[in-house]
Design a protein around this motif. Structure first.
Motif, PDB file in Angstrom:
ATOM      1  N   LYS A 255       0.829  -1.199   0.000  1.00 24.18           N
ATOM      2  CA  LYS A 255       0.000   0.000   0.000  1.00 24.18           C
ATOM      3  C   LYS A 255       0.865   1.252   0.000  1.00 24.18           C
ATOM      4  CE  LYS A 255      -4.107   2.028   2.127  1.00 24.18           C
ATOM      5  NZ  LYS A 255      -5.144   1.871   3.187  1.00 24.18           N
ATOM      6  N   THR A 256       0.661   2.078  -1.003  1.00 26.06           N
ATOM      7  CA  THR A 256       1.312   3.384  -1.087  1.00 26.06           C
ATOM      8  C   THR A 256       0.217   4.434  -1.034  1.00 26.06           C
ATOM      9  OG1 THR A 256       3.050   2.454  -2.502  1.00 26.06           O
ATOM     10  CG2 THR A 256       2.833   4.851  -2.451  1.00 26.06           C
ATOM     11  N   HIS A 257       0.171   5.177   0.052  1.00 26.95           N
ATOM     12  CA  HIS A 257      -0.967   6.071   0.280  1.00 26.95           C
ATOM     13  C   HIS A 257      -0.514   7.426   0.807  1.00 26.95           C
ATOM     14  CE1 HIS A 257      -5.091   7.218   1.397  1.00 26.95           C
ATOM     15  NE2 HIS A 257      -4.542   7.747   2.469  1.00 26.95           N
ATOM     16  N   VAL A 258      -0.995   8.486   0.167  1.00 22.74           N
ATOM     17  CA  VAL A 258      -0.881   9.843   0.685  1.00 22.74           C
ATOM     18  C   VAL A 258      -2.220  10.517   0.449  1.00 22.74           C
ATOM     19  CG1 VAL A 258       0.225  12.102   0.502  1.00 22.74           C
ATOM     20  CG2 VAL A 258       1.588  10.031   0.185  1.00 22.74           C
ATOM     21  N   SER A 259      -2.839  11.018   1.516  1.00 17.60           N
ATOM     22  CA  SER A 259      -4.080  11.766   1.374  1.00 17.60           C
ATOM     23  C   SER A 259      -4.053  12.944   2.331  1.00 17.60           C
ATOM     24  CB  SER A 259      -5.301  10.884   1.640  1.00 17.60           C
ATOM     25  OG  SER A 259      -5.317  10.419   2.977  1.00 17.60           O
ATOM     26  N   ILE A 260      -4.738  13.999   1.946  1.00 16.16           N
ATOM     27  CA  ILE A 260      -4.753  15.229   2.735  1.00 16.16           C
ATOM     28  C   ILE A 260      -6.181  15.728   2.857  1.00 16.16           C
ATOM     29  CG2 ILE A 260      -3.942  17.617   2.896  1.00 16.16           C
ATOM     30  CD1 ILE A 260      -1.576  16.650   1.018  1.00 16.16           C
ATOM     31  N   SER A 261      -6.633  15.943   4.085  1.00  7.67           N
ATOM     32  CA  SER A 261      -7.921  16.575   4.347  1.00  7.67           C
ATOM     33  C   SER A 261      -7.652  18.030   4.703  1.00  7.67           C
ATOM     34  CB  SER A 261      -8.644  15.885   5.512  1.00  7.67           C
ATOM     35  OG  SER A 261      -8.938  14.547   5.185  1.00  7.67           O
ATOM     36  N   GLY A 262      -8.178  18.943   3.879  1.00  5.42           N
ATOM     37  CA  GLY A 262      -7.947  20.362   4.100  1.00  5.42           C
ATOM     38  C   GLY A 262      -9.210  21.115   4.424  1.00  5.42           C
ATOM     39  N   GLU A 263      -9.092  22.410   4.624  1.00  2.36           N
ATOM     40  CA  GLU A 263     -10.244  23.230   4.978  1.00  2.36           C
ATOM     41  C   GLU A 263     -11.241  23.354   3.835  1.00  2.36           C
ATOM     42  OE1 GLU A 263      -8.972  27.025   6.405  1.00  2.36           O
ATOM     43  OE2 GLU A 263      -8.221  26.217   8.326  1.00  2.36           O
ATOM     44  N   ASP A 264     -10.780  23.324   2.609  1.00  5.01           N
ATOM     45  CA  ASP A 264     -11.666  23.550   1.470  1.00  5.01           C
ATOM     46  C   ASP A 264     -11.920  22.302   0.634  1.00  5.01           C
ATOM     47  OD1 ASP A 264     -11.726  26.293   2.125  1.00  5.01           O
ATOM     48  OD2 ASP A 264      -9.833  26.601   1.057  1.00  5.01           O
ATOM     49  N   GLY A 265     -11.111  21.267   0.839  1.00  3.39           N
ATOM     50  CA  GLY A 265     -11.270  20.054   0.043  1.00  3.39           C
ATOM     51  C   GLY A 265     -10.335  18.977   0.531  1.00  3.39           C
ATOM     52  N   VAL A 269      -3.664  10.854  -3.444  1.00  2.00           N
ATOM     53  CA  VAL A 269      -2.623  10.957  -4.475  1.00  2.00           C
ATOM     54  C   VAL A 269      -2.509   9.695  -5.321  1.00  2.00           C
ATOM     55  CG1 VAL A 269      -0.188  11.451  -4.906  1.00  2.00           C
ATOM     56  CG2 VAL A 269      -1.383  12.594  -3.019  1.00  2.00           C
ATOM     57  N   PHE A 270      -2.578   8.519  -4.699  1.00  2.00           N
ATOM     58  CA  PHE A 270      -2.372   7.248  -5.426  1.00  2.00           C
ATOM     59  C   PHE A 270      -3.605   6.352  -5.298  1.00  2.00           C
ATOM     60  CE2 PHE A 270       1.761   8.435  -3.449  1.00  2.00           C
ATOM     61  CZ  PHE A 270       2.456   8.803  -4.576  1.00  2.00           C
ATOM     62  N   PRO A 271      -4.556   6.360  -6.242  1.00  2.00           N
ATOM     63  CA  PRO A 271      -4.603   7.165  -7.464  1.00  2.00           C
ATOM     64  C   PRO A 271      -5.120   8.573  -7.166  1.00  2.00           C
ATOM     65  CG  PRO A 271      -6.552   5.818  -7.343  1.00  2.00           C
ATOM     66  CD  PRO A 271      -5.700   5.442  -6.155  1.00  2.00           C
ATOM     67  N   TYR A 272      -4.943   9.463  -8.125  1.00  2.00           N
ATOM     68  CA  TYR A 272      -5.347  10.846  -7.915  1.00  2.00           C
ATOM     69  C   TYR A 272      -6.872  10.973  -7.864  1.00  2.00           C
ATOM     70  CZ  TYR A 272      -6.256  15.760  -8.560  1.00  2.00           C
ATOM     71  OH  TYR A 272      -6.731  17.030  -8.393  1.00  2.00           O
ATOM     72  N   GLU A 273      -7.363  11.560  -6.772  1.00  2.00           N
ATOM     73  CA  GLU A 273      -8.780  11.886  -6.618  1.00  2.00           C
ATOM     74  C   GLU A 273      -8.876  13.170  -5.810  1.00  2.00           C
ATOM     75  OE1 GLU A 273     -10.465   7.263  -6.448  1.00  2.00           O
ATOM     76  OE2 GLU A 273     -10.455   8.527  -4.631  1.00  2.00           O
ATOM     77  N   PHE A 274      -9.878  13.998  -6.141  1.00  2.00           N
ATOM     78  CA  PHE A 274     -10.070  15.269  -5.446  1.00  2.00           C
ATOM     79  C   PHE A 274     -11.506  15.330  -4.937  1.00  2.00           C
ATOM     80  CE2 PHE A 274     -11.236  19.810  -5.395  1.00  2.00           C
ATOM     81  CZ  PHE A 274     -10.247  20.289  -4.549  1.00  2.00           C
ATOM     82  N   TYR A 275     -11.662  15.736  -3.671  1.00  2.00           N
ATOM     83  CA  TYR A 275     -12.987  15.781  -3.048  1.00  2.00           C
ATOM     84  C   TYR A 275     -13.255  17.200  -2.558  1.00  2.00           C
ATOM     85  CZ  TYR A 275     -10.993  11.102  -2.500  1.00  2.00           C
ATOM     86  OH  TYR A 275     -10.333   9.925  -2.708  1.00  2.00           O
ATOM     87  N   GLN A 276     -14.488  17.686  -2.815  1.00  2.00           N
ATOM     88  CA  GLN A 276     -14.803  19.061  -2.433  1.00  2.00           C
ATOM     89  C   GLN A 276     -16.308  19.214  -2.196  1.00  2.00           C
ATOM     90  OE1 GLN A 276     -13.938  22.123  -5.413  1.00  2.00           O
ATOM     91  NE2 GLN A 276     -12.992  23.348  -3.809  1.00  2.00           N
ATOM     92  N   PRO A 277     -16.684  19.882  -1.091  1.00  4.85           N
ATOM     93  CA  PRO A 277     -18.101  20.186  -0.893  1.00  4.85           C
ATOM     94  C   PRO A 277     -18.537  21.304  -1.850  1.00  4.85           C
ATOM     95  CG  PRO A 277     -16.776  21.154   0.872  1.00  4.85           C
ATOM     96  CD  PRO A 277     -15.841  20.354   0.021  1.00  4.85           C
ATOM     97  N   LYS A 278     -19.492  20.997  -2.697  1.00  6.69           N
ATOM     98  CA  LYS A 278     -19.909  21.945  -3.732  1.00  6.69           C
ATOM     99  C   LYS A 278     -21.343  21.640  -4.152  1.00  6.69           C
ATOM    100  CE  LYS A 278     -17.621  24.031  -7.758  1.00  6.69           C
ATOM    101  NZ  LYS A 278     -16.513  23.856  -8.732  1.00  6.69           N
ATOM    102  N   TYR A 279     -22.124  22.686  -4.411  1.00  2.00           N
ATOM    103  CA  TYR A 279     -23.520  22.511  -4.829  1.00  2.00           C
ATOM    104  C   TYR A 279     -24.295  21.653  -3.824  1.00  2.00           C
ATOM    105  CZ  TYR A 279     -21.180  23.892  -9.155  1.00  2.00           C
ATOM    106  OH  TYR A 279     -20.396  24.533 -10.095  1.00  2.00           O
ATOM    107  N   HIS A 280     -24.030  21.895  -2.520  1.00  3.18           N
ATOM    108  CA  HIS A 280     -24.760  21.251  -1.433  1.00  3.18           C
ATOM    109  C   HIS A 280     -24.524  19.742  -1.377  1.00  3.18           C
ATOM    110  CE1 HIS A 280     -26.726  25.137  -1.304  1.00  3.18           C
ATOM    111  NE2 HIS A 280     -27.169  24.960  -2.536  1.00  3.18           N
TER     112      HIS A 280
END
Length: 344
Positions: A255-265, A269-280
């Motif tokens: 398992k190779t894993h890097v993920s970041i939970s931020g204030e806006d999203g 990284v492996f695989p690349y995915e982006f998560y964001q609260p948008k449109y409710h």
């Protein structure tokens, strides 16, 4: 255009599998003019195989024949070789980690600054496609809150070379494998800086007899390095990083894993995915990226050549690499002392 004259110091597997193919692919810009190894027979074999004109047993005699060197030796020799090269006016690309400890890393950095020469450490994950995209996306992630890093291998203690030798390597799974993903994570969350570490290292699974091990046999009684590490890292902005690495884990799969939970999203990284609260609602963005290590090695070589020729500024600063080494030191110290360690 004048080609950069490159010397290889250390003619082992990493030189042959990563650096030589990259420089050969960029042969219009760089030429490998020399190779050195304490095993002169091995150096001559590599020189003959890849048509490298000069072979040396003593790396000090190489410097007058090259503009730059790539250091591919055990970790113990990174600092003395790099300092000697820089003091002779030779640029240095040194395999990771930077050095055995932060004191050695500081001496390398000071030599580069004193001689106005390039010192780059081979944290090539910065050139992996998904990592570079994640760096761009951090603007939309916002201030980091929690970063999660896992560098886990299922029963893959390196059964070759000197990987299990603390005197030559300085450590095991952390200094060999975990360092890559620590550097990746620190680069992504910058300018956040790690300031405190609480950690535990282990030396259990690799010490067991009758090993199940995918990467060759080794003497379990000779192992004197860590095979598993866990750490909790606190940053100057209040964010945290949860870290785990191993090369001998009893898990389902690597398992190779890097993920970041931020204030806006959030980002994976492996695989690349982006998560964001948008449109409710929570929106998820995916795209095709590669995680090709050889492609990253080629980009790293190109970058080093361009920096040496003055076309670019360093993407892998030695200051960044020194920070990784400081954290590694703190992880080992925290485990030994059983308490949290502050990072200078």
């Amino acid at each position: 255009m004048k080609r950069l004259k490159m010397g290889l110091i250390g003619a082992g597997g990493i030189a042959e599998s990563r650096h030589i193919p990259a420089y050969q692919a960029l042969s219009e810009q760089v030429e490998i003019t020399a190779v050195q190894d304490v095993n002169l027979v091995r150096a001559k074999e590599v020189a003959e195989k890849y048509a490298i004109p000069n072979v040396f047993e003593d790396y000090l005699k190489m410097f007058q024949h090259v503009d730059a060197v790539t250091i591919c030796t055990p970790n113990k020799f990174h600092e003395p070789i790099a300092v000697a090269a820089l003091n002779q006016g030779v640029h240095v690309l040194c395999e990771k980690p930077m050095a055995m400890n932060a004191d050695e890393g500081k001496r390398m950095l000071e030599a580069a600054e004193a001689n106005n020469k390039i010192l780059m450490i081979g944290y090539h994950y910065r050139f992996v496609d998904s990592v570079m995209l994640a760096k761009e996306a951090m603007l939309e992630v916002g201030a980091p809150i929690v970063t999660r890093v896992q560098a886990l291998r299922q029963r893959k203690v390196p059964g070759w070379g000197v990987f299990i030798n603390k005197q030559l390597q300085g450590g095991g799974s952390l200094i060999d494998w975990g360092c890559h993903l620590l550097d990746t994570a620190f680069w992504l969350v910058a300018p956040s800086k790690p300031i405190e570490v609480n950690a535990q290292t282990y030396q259990r699974l690799s010490k067991q007899p009758n090993q199940v091990n995918d990467w060759g046999s080794y003497d379990h009684e000779a192992v004197d390095v860590d095979d598993h590490v866990s750490a909790y890292i606190r940053f100057d902005d209040g964010s945290t990083l949860l870290f785990e690495c191993s090369w001998a884990a009893n898990i389902k799969a690597d398992k190779t894993h890097v993920s970041i939970s931020g204030e806006d999203g959030g980002i994976n990284v492996f695989p690349y995915e982006f998560y964001q609260p948008k449109y409710h609602r929570m929106m998820e963005t995916k795209t095709d990226t590669t995680e090709n290590q050889q492609e990253a090695a080629l980009l790293q070589a190109q970058h080093f050549i361009d920096v040496c020729s003055g076309k670019e500024t360093l993407k892998n600063s030695p200051e960044d690499a020194l920070l990784v080494t400081k954290v590694i030191d703190a992880i080992y110290e925290s485990s030994e002392q059983g308490k949290s360690i502050l990072i200078n």
